[in-house]
Each structure stands twice: as structure tokens, then as C-alpha cells.
Design a protein around this motif. Sequence first.
Motif, PDB file in Angstrom:
ATOM      1  N   GLY A 155       0.866  -0.977  -0.009  1.00  0.00           N
ATOM      2  CA  GLY A 155      -0.143   0.031   0.012  1.00  0.00           C
ATOM      3  C   GLY A 155       0.796   1.240   0.075  1.00  0.00           C
ATOM      4  N   ASP A 156       0.120   2.179   0.654  1.00  0.00           N
ATOM      5  CA  ASP A 156       0.952   3.497   0.624  1.00  0.00           C
ATOM      6  C   ASP A 156       2.311   3.542   0.970  1.00  0.00           C
ATOM      7  N   GLU A 157       3.515   4.330   0.404  1.00  0.00           N
ATOM      8  CA  GLU A 157       4.756   4.232   0.828  1.00  0.00           C
ATOM      9  C   GLU A 157       5.382   2.826   0.713  1.00  0.00           C
ATOM     10  N   LEU A 158       5.028   2.218  -0.096  1.00  0.00           N
ATOM     11  CA  LEU A 158       5.467   0.730  -0.197  1.00  0.00           C
ATOM     12  C   LEU A 158       5.244  -0.084   1.108  1.00  0.00           C
ATOM     13  N   THR A 159       4.509   0.164   2.121  1.00  0.00           N
ATOM     14  CA  THR A 159       4.154  -0.277   3.284  1.00  0.00           C
ATOM     15  C   THR A 159       3.538  -1.783   2.879  1.00  0.00           C
ATOM     16  N   VAL A 160       3.814  -2.893   3.586  1.00  0.00           N
ATOM     17  CA  VAL A 160       3.361  -4.289   3.121  1.00  0.00           C
ATOM     18  C   VAL A 160       2.290  -4.358   4.138  1.00  0.00           C
ATOM     19  N   ASP A 161       1.202  -4.525   3.634  1.00  0.00           N
ATOM     20  CA  ASP A 161      -0.267  -4.644   4.268  1.00  0.00           C
ATOM     21  C   ASP A 161      -0.616  -6.068   4.664  1.00  0.00           C
ATOM     22  N   HIS A 162      -0.001  -7.053   3.943  1.00  0.00           N
ATOM     23  CA  HIS A 162      -0.189  -8.447   4.203  1.00  0.00           C
ATOM     24  C   HIS A 162       0.789  -9.247   3.347  1.00  0.00           C
ATOM     25  N   ALA A 163       1.451 -10.335   3.894  1.00  0.00           N
ATOM     26  CA  ALA A 163       2.452 -11.326   3.141  1.00  0.00           C
ATOM     27  C   ALA A 163       2.264 -12.578   3.653  1.00  0.00           C
ATOM     28  N   TRP A 164       2.018 -13.433   2.350  1.00  0.00           N
ATOM     29  CA  TRP A 164       2.095 -14.864   2.608  1.00  0.00           C
ATOM     30  C   TRP A 164       3.309 -15.400   1.801  1.00  0.00           C
ATOM     31  N   VAL A 165       4.115 -16.467   2.354  1.00  0.00           N
ATOM     32  CA  VAL A 165       5.093 -17.076   1.702  1.00  0.00           C
ATOM     33  C   VAL A 165       5.066 -18.483   1.804  1.00  0.00           C
ATOM     34  N   ALA A 166       5.205 -19.058   0.919  1.00  0.00           N
ATOM     35  CA  ALA A 166       4.980 -20.775   0.831  1.00  0.00           C
ATOM     36  C   ALA A 166       6.234 -21.349   1.599  1.00  0.00           C
ATOM     37  N   ASP A 167       5.981 -22.455   2.499  1.00  0.00           N
ATOM     38  CA  ASP A 167       6.710 -23.003   3.289  1.00  0.00           C
ATOM     39  C   ASP A 167       7.002 -24.430   2.663  1.00  0.00           C
ATOM     40  N   GLU A 168       6.393 -24.644   1.704  1.00  0.00           N
ATOM     41  CA  GLU A 168       6.864 -25.911   1.032  1.00  0.00           C
ATOM     42  C   GLU A 168       6.185 -25.932  -0.210  1.00  0.00           C
ATOM     43  N   TRP A 169       6.895 -26.864  -1.056  1.00  0.00           N
ATOM     44  CA  TRP A 169       6.388 -27.236  -2.544  1.00  0.00           C
ATOM     45  C   TRP A 169       5.891 -28.517  -2.687  1.00  0.00           C
ATOM     46  N   PRO A 170       4.794 -28.862  -3.385  1.00  0.00           N
ATOM     47  CA  PRO A 170       3.781 -27.995  -3.922  1.00  0.00           C
ATOM     48  C   PRO A 170       3.162 -27.031  -2.786  1.00  0.00           C
ATOM     49  N   PRO A 171       2.988 -25.711  -3.024  1.00  0.00           N
ATOM     50  CA  PRO A 171       2.314 -24.851  -2.091  1.00  0.00           C
ATOM     51  C   PRO A 171       0.907 -25.064  -1.997  1.00  0.00           C
ATOM     52  N   SER A 172       0.252 -24.545  -1.237  1.00  0.00           N
ATOM     53  CA  SER A 172      -1.311 -24.491  -0.961  1.00  0.00           C
ATOM     54  C   SER A 172      -1.543 -23.116  -0.762  1.00  0.00           C
ATOM     55  N   PRO A 173      -1.749 -22.281  -1.763  1.00  0.00           N
ATOM     56  CA  PRO A 173      -1.991 -20.688  -1.542  1.00  0.00           C
ATOM     57  C   PRO A 173      -3.364 -20.566  -0.581  1.00  0.00           C
ATOM     58  N   PRO A 174      -3.290 -20.022   0.393  1.00  0.00           N
ATOM     59  CA  PRO A 174      -4.636 -19.533   1.085  1.00  0.00           C
ATOM     60  C   PRO A 174      -5.408 -18.660   0.582  1.00  0.00           C
ATOM     61  N   TYR A 175      -6.091 -18.747  -0.698  1.00  0.00           N
ATOM     62  CA  TYR A 175      -6.524 -17.708  -1.493  1.00  0.00           C
ATOM     63  C   TYR A 175      -7.554 -17.080  -0.777  1.00  0.00           C
ATOM     64  N   ASP A 176      -8.520 -17.638  -0.012  1.00  0.00           N
ATOM     65  CA  ASP A 176      -9.361 -16.851   1.014  1.00  0.00           C
ATOM     66  C   ASP A 176      -8.872 -16.042   1.951  1.00  0.00           C
ATOM     67  N   GLU A 177      -7.942 -16.440   2.680  1.00  0.00           N
ATOM     68  CA  GLU A 177      -7.119 -15.534   3.545  1.00  0.00           C
ATOM     69  C   GLU A 177      -6.497 -14.189   2.954  1.00  0.00           C
ATOM     70  N   ILE A 178      -5.944 -14.604   1.639  1.00  0.00           N
ATOM     71  CA  ILE A 178      -5.346 -13.430   1.127  1.00  0.00           C
ATOM     72  C   ILE A 178      -6.318 -12.625   0.509  1.00  0.00           C
ATOM     73  N   GLU A 179      -7.537 -13.026   0.058  1.00  0.00           N
ATOM     74  CA  GLU A 179      -8.554 -11.922  -0.482  1.00  0.00           C
ATOM     75  C   GLU A 179      -9.204 -11.370   0.709  1.00  0.00           C
ATOM     76  N   ALA A 180      -9.363 -12.109   1.642  1.00  0.00           N
ATOM     77  CA  ALA A 180     -10.065 -11.546   2.920  1.00  0.00           C
ATOM     78  C   ALA A 180      -9.147 -10.218   3.379  1.00  0.00           C
ATOM     79  N   ASN A 181      -7.643 -10.484   3.429  1.00  0.00           N
ATOM     80  CA  ASN A 181      -6.940  -9.131   3.975  1.00  0.00           C
ATOM     81  C   ASN A 181      -6.797  -8.078   3.168  1.00  0.00           C
ATOM     82  N   TRP A 182      -6.921  -8.358   1.708  1.00  0.00           N
ATOM     83  CA  TRP A 182      -7.019  -7.150   1.225  1.00  0.00           C
ATOM     84  C   TRP A 182      -8.375  -6.385   0.842  1.00  0.00           C
ATOM     85  N   THR A 183      -9.179  -7.364   0.968  1.00  0.00           N
ATOM     86  CA  THR A 183     -10.620  -6.826   1.142  1.00  0.00           C
ATOM     87  C   THR A 183     -10.839  -5.939   2.388  1.00  0.00           C
ATOM     88  N   GLU A 184     -10.247  -6.400   3.599  1.00  0.00           N
ATOM     89  CA  GLU A 184     -10.412  -5.581   4.792  1.00  0.00           C
ATOM     90  C   GLU A 184      -9.642  -4.214   4.652  1.00  0.00           C
TER      91      GLU A 184
END
Length: 269
Positions: A238-267
Motif C-alpha cells: 500500500g501507501d509508501e510501499l508498506t506491506v499490508d499482508h504477506a504470504w510466503v510458501a513454506d513447502e512445495w507444492p504450495p497451498s496458497p490460502p486464497y480466501d485468507e489473501i482475499e480477506a486481507n486485501w478486502t479488509e
Amino acid sequence: MSTAIDPHGDGATITLYRLHGCPYCELVVRRLERYDVPYRSRFVAGEHSRRNAVARASGTRSVPVVIDHERGVTMPESGRILEYLDRTYGDGVVDEKTASDGFDLVEFAPSAHPTEGDQAPDFTRPLVSEEYWKDTALSDLVARDGRVLLVFYPLNWGGKSVYWWDEIREREWGNELTVVGVGISQPFDHQRFIERRGLEHSLYSDPGNGVAERYDVVHDLDGMTGVSEPRPATFLIGDELTVDHAWVADEWPPSPPYDEIEANWTEQA
């Protein structure tokens, strides 16, 4: 959510909602078959808008989803499902060594990536669209659009990358904020990928993987000395390059938490 035992009368203990070609669904299929759990498959449409049946059953349009009729359990997300099957139908212990059931499970080393509240590293790379590419700074995108979801992903054309971008497209994230990818492919290959996959998002070309290094999301490829690709990750900036949310995979194959990611940017909207 309570579910009647075997409502279809076919002896199946579990109903699995799945999508053709979905690698995470295949992980669940292999685990069910390993434990000889009777199950029925319900295949969903590629478009999220047409997944009404799974939405009614589970409250989400993402797959995989399992419904255990015998125990009255409804569960989404492949990682949680695999753990549930291990504990319920296996020996009660999650088997980390065989968690992938035929996929090469790789645990990534701990990462010192930017987290919520940190300032995201700025960078300039060719930003590729279907029509052209142009050197573009991340800070310029944020200044123009307000928020940017930065998506680090593996090589173009791989099954996991294709599925990930298809999921993002079907969720229509681009309608709410600017979504850009970061990958190691050359600009011309990015253009082909965008055109053939019908992407509406631009992709940064970073063949040297330097941006991933700055974000500490590098994955060194086995058997390919000196070759690396980004670890799957998303950063909402977001503003001034501030990280509002971060998700980084800890294993492969990854399981991206789509709902969590979406909820964070929706909020954050």
C-alpha cells in the motif's frame, strides 16, 4: 457443518469436490486411495460463478473440499484435508515424509521476507502486458493505483503456475486492485503466457531472480546449479510501499490460502 451419512446410498464415506487438472485435488485423491476410503467425486466448473453446489455445501467456491458424511465434517483447503485424513483414516499421525503422495515435497528454508508493516523493497524491471513491455518501478505502480498485490510465482507454463493464475483470474481479483506477477521468464515468453492463458494482469520479467532475492523468496532448483526461481508468495503493498499482508510458501507444492489473501486485501479496502 452436519451432513447426513451416505445421502446418495452408494456406500461412499466422503464426497470430494474437485476440478479437472487441479494438482491440489489430486493430492487429496491419492491420500483417499492410499487409505482405501470410499469416496465419490463431484467435479466443479472452472468458473467460480458456476460452482454453486460446492458453495452451498461448504461456504467456499474453492476446491478441493471434502465432506465426511460419517463424521459430519466439511473441510476446504488441501493442506487441512490431508492432515485430517492422516489423523482420521491413517494411524493418527501426519506422515510428513509421504505428505505429497507422489509429488516431490520440498520444505523451504525459513525466510526473512518483508512482513506486515515493513517497507517493501522497490525495484524496476520490464513490466509486460499483452501489447508491450516497459521498465516500470513498483513505487510508480503504487503511486498510480494505490495498492498492488505482488505475486511471485514459478516458471511460466508449469502446472502449478497455470493453476494459480487461473484461480486468480476466476476470483476476479483484478477488479478490485492491481495484481502483477514476478517471474524469471523473458518478456516475450511472458507475452505468450499472458495471451494464451487469457491473463488480464501484467507480469514483471526478472530473469536473474534479483527481485526474489531482495524479498528473500528464492527457490534454488535441484540439479540446476546457479538456477533459481521465486518461491510462491504474495505481498499486498500500500501507501509508501508498506506491506499490508504477506504470504510466503513454506513447502512445495504450495497451498496458497486464497480466501485468507482475499480477506486481507478486502479488509484494507
